[in-house]
Design an enzyme around this catalytic site. Structure first.
Site, PDB file in Angstrom:
ATOM      1  CE1 TYR A 146      -3.809   2.391   0.756  1.00 12.48           C
ATOM      2  CE2 TYR A 146      -2.283   3.352   2.342  1.00 12.48           C
ATOM      3  CZ  TYR A 146      -3.453   3.426   1.617  1.00 12.48           C
ATOM      4  OH  TYR A 146      -4.272   4.513   1.741  1.00 12.48           O
ATOM      5  CB  SER A 252       2.187  -5.029   2.720  1.00 16.65           C
ATOM      6  OG  SER A 252       0.827  -5.071   3.077  1.00 16.65           O
ATOM      7  N   GLY A 291       0.418  -7.074   5.178  1.00 20.75           N
ATOM      8  CA  GLY A 291       0.376  -8.209   4.266  1.00 20.75           C
ATOM      9  C   GLY A 291       1.790  -8.673   3.991  1.00 20.75           C
TER      10      GLY A 291
END
Length: 378
Positions: A146, A252, A291
């Site tokens: 992101y 992430s 993530g």
């Protein structure tokens, strides 16, 4: 200076600041030390000031990792995948678990462009390797982290042309790191980061094998940052992130591990799990919002994987009890690649004036002077 210390454009990497790491790096200390593997970028930096969705500012891009030479990209590689924390996306993961293979370029971008890079990879493959998709299907790997703190992520600025550029400009040799490609708008432990890489040489019997690591690093909390076994983040409050928008904890990391060692899919899955330990050396706790998705592939056994005839194929592999050196190489490589992604990055101002500072090089040089020398292999 050797490219183990500098990026392709001459930016310093961690070793240029005197930081020492365990293990013996390859000649370029990046994923392209694995023969046949190449990396390409498309970097999009446009505009400044207040966010206007669809107009910018834009701080994003695409990274392409080619597991084989372009003419052989339709030949699969054995691969394995691990989900440490699943708040993220890596397309093709179900197929990886099912058959233990991947084909075509791997792409990494921002969260809202992951589908674009997947579809564009298929379009590229249908043109560059038309026979490979005739009466067949493709499930390429596309992953994301992101970048909405700095980038107009809902403006959808990544197009198929950016994907084509990243794939078609992929090259071996020294690569760029930091704020490039899919890593353009990323941050790590409260500092600017993005794309980073490292490699290790591993001996097995009379042969040497290469393990290369590539990361798109966008994770971690500053107070946890630990380098060379020393927590420096808790006391390193400046330079601070400047935010003019509501803060988010979205983060992430994508890790891609390549090796020329002959390994089976279940063994590559085991390698991918060890990326978690490389992250852990830097102090992360594996935040809920992160993530953390890892992929490992082997370029070995090309003839067996290329065979078309209906007959049994023979594939070589290193026995499972002898994998420890490869596990160690992954842990070492992931740690160094993440730090490289930070060292090579520069302070970036993005949407609404949000600013992510570069990690201070002088702090790392001081750390290098006080840290114990790492065990390096000859």
């Amino acid at each position: 200076m050797a490219s183990t210390h500098m990026t392709r454009s001459g930016k310093p990497r961690a070793r240029a600041l005197g930081l020492n790491f365990e293990g013996k790096p390859g000649p370029r200390n990046n994923i392209t030390d694995v023969d046949g593997v190449s990396v390409g970028y498309s970097t999009i930096v446009e505009g400044d000031g207040a966010l206007r969705i669809g107009h910018g500012p834009v701080r994003t891009g695409v990274t392409a990792i080619l597991p084989r030479r372009p003419e052989n990209l339709s030949i699969p590689v054995f691969a394995g995948y691990h989900n440490f924390n699943g708040n993220g996306e890596m397309s093709g993961a179900h197929y990886l678990d099912e058959v233990g293979q991947l084909t075509f370029p791997i792409t990494i971008t921002n969260t809202h462009s992951c589908g674009v890079t997947r579809d564009a990879t298929l379009k590229w493959a249908s043109r560059a390797h038309p026979g490979s998709l005739t009466d067949a299907f493709g499930l390429p790997v596309s992953a994301e982290t992101y970048d909405g703190f700095l980038n107009d992520i809902n403006g959808f600025h990544v197009t198929e042309d950016h994907v084509f550029e990243a794939i078609e400009t992929a090259s071996s040799g020294a690569i760029e790191e930091g704020s490039v490609g899919g890593g353009t708008g990323m941050k790590c432990f409260g500092f600017k980061a993005g794309s980073g890489s490292a490699s290790r040489v591993v001996r097995y019997g009379d042969e040497s094998h290469m393990v290369g690591v590539f990361v798109q690093a966008n994770f971690g909390t500053r107070e946890h940052l630990t380098i060379c076994g020393i927590n420096i983040g808790a006391g390193l409050t400046e330079p601070a992130i400047v935010t003019h928008t509501p803060p988010t904890d979205l983060s992430s990391i994508i890790v891609v591990i390549a090796t020329d060692a002959p390994l089976m899919p279940h063994q590559l899955k085991r390698l991918s799990r060890r990326a978690t330990l490389g992250m852990g050396r830097l102090g992360t706790i594996g935040n809920h919002s992160s993530g953390d998705l890892f992929l490992a592939f082997s370029t070995a056994n090309e003839a067996a994987l290329a065979a078309k005839e209906a007959s049994a194929q023979r594939a070589a592999f290193i026995p499972d009890p002898h994998l420890d050196q490869l596990f160690e190489a992954v842990v070492q490589g992931v740690e160094e690649a993440i730090i490289n992604s930070m060292v090579a990055a520069e302070t970036m101002v993005g949407r609404d004036g949000n600013t992510v500072p570069a990690i201070p090089h002088n702090v790392l040089r001081q750390l290098a002077d006080t840290a114990e020398p790492a065990r390096a292999e000859e």
